[in-house]
Scaffold this motif. Sequence first.
Motif, PDB file in Angstrom:
ATOM      1  N   HIS A 170     103.603  29.404  15.255  1.00 29.33           N
ATOM      2  CA  HIS A 170     103.310  27.967  15.194  1.00 29.33           C
ATOM      3  C   HIS A 170     104.555  27.275  14.648  1.00 29.33           C
ATOM      4  O   HIS A 170     105.113  27.703  13.636  1.00 29.33           O
TER       5      HIS A 170
ATOM      6  N   PRO B 262      98.733  27.634  18.758  1.00 36.17           N
ATOM      7  CA  PRO B 262     100.039  28.293  18.648  1.00 36.17           C
ATOM      8  C   PRO B 262     101.007  27.809  19.724  1.00 36.17           C
ATOM      9  O   PRO B 262     100.591  27.432  20.820  1.00 36.17           O
TER      10      PRO B 262
ATOM     11  N   GLU C 229     103.578  29.854  20.635  1.00 40.90           N
ATOM     12  CA  GLU C 229     103.965  31.091  21.332  1.00 40.90           C
ATOM     13  C   GLU C 229     102.971  32.186  20.953  1.00 40.90           C
ATOM     14  O   GLU C 229     102.493  32.222  19.822  1.00 40.90           O
ATOM     15  N   ILE C 230     102.682  33.087  21.897  1.00 41.77           N
ATOM     16  CA  ILE C 230     101.910  34.296  21.618  1.00 41.77           C
ATOM     17  C   ILE C 230     102.636  35.459  22.270  1.00 41.77           C
ATOM     18  O   ILE C 230     102.883  35.432  23.475  1.00 41.77           O
TER      19      ILE C 230
ATOM     20  N   ALA D  50      95.751  37.438  24.880  1.00 42.68           N
ATOM     21  CA  ALA D  50      96.414  36.270  24.290  1.00 42.68           C
ATOM     22  C   ALA D  50      95.537  35.032  24.441  1.00 42.68           C
ATOM     23  O   ALA D  50      95.527  34.158  23.564  1.00 42.68           O
TER      24      ALA D  50
ATOM     25  N   HIS E 111      92.490  29.818  17.842  1.00 42.91           N
ATOM     26  CA  HIS E 111      93.391  28.897  17.146  1.00 42.91           C
ATOM     27  C   HIS E 111      93.136  27.438  17.536  1.00 42.91           C
ATOM     28  O   HIS E 111      93.158  26.553  16.684  1.00 42.91           O
TER      29      HIS E 111
ATOM     30  N   TYR F 298     103.589  32.472  11.290  1.00 44.94           N
ATOM     31  CA  TYR F 298     103.387  33.650  12.126  1.00 44.94           C
ATOM     32  C   TYR F 298     102.027  34.253  11.805  1.00 44.94           C
ATOM     33  O   TYR F 298     101.666  34.361  10.631  1.00 44.94           O
TER      34      TYR F 298
ATOM     35  N   GLN G 141      94.403  32.216  21.678  1.00 43.25           N
ATOM     36  CA  GLN G 141      94.609  30.793  21.944  1.00 43.25           C
ATOM     37  C   GLN G 141      93.322  30.010  21.692  1.00 43.25           C
ATOM     38  O   GLN G 141      93.334  28.963  21.036  1.00 43.25           O
TER      39      GLN G 141
ATOM     40  N   ASP H 225     101.525  35.596  16.978  1.00 43.99           N
ATOM     41  CA  ASP H 225     101.645  34.234  17.482  1.00 43.99           C
ATOM     42  C   ASP H 225     102.458  33.408  16.497  1.00 43.99           C
ATOM     43  O   ASP H 225     102.565  33.737  15.317  1.00 43.99           O
TER      44      ASP H 225
END
Length: 82
Positions: free
Chosen positions: A8, A72, A74-75, A58, A65, A50, A62, A6
């Motif tokens: 950030h 994040p 993106e994952i 995923a 986090h 990362y 999510q 993932d």
Amino acid sequence: MPQFMDVHHGMKGISADQLMQAHQADLAIEDEEGVHFEKAWADPESGTVYCLSEAPSAEAIQRVHERAGHRPDEIHPVPLTV
């Protein structure tokens, strides 16, 4: 278990201590979602972080986090490694 990376964004100037604190926050609650965060990397200049993890999904990453306070952007699944 599947692996994920993932990403950030927007963490410009992050220090090693701040990265460790964020990683520890994830580790403290990861078991509740069946996730294991293996490693984290950061580029303080660009503000990109990362995280490599093993997780059932995923969505589980999510949730951990988000609860830890750093959602994040993106994952990505990591289906192949060498």
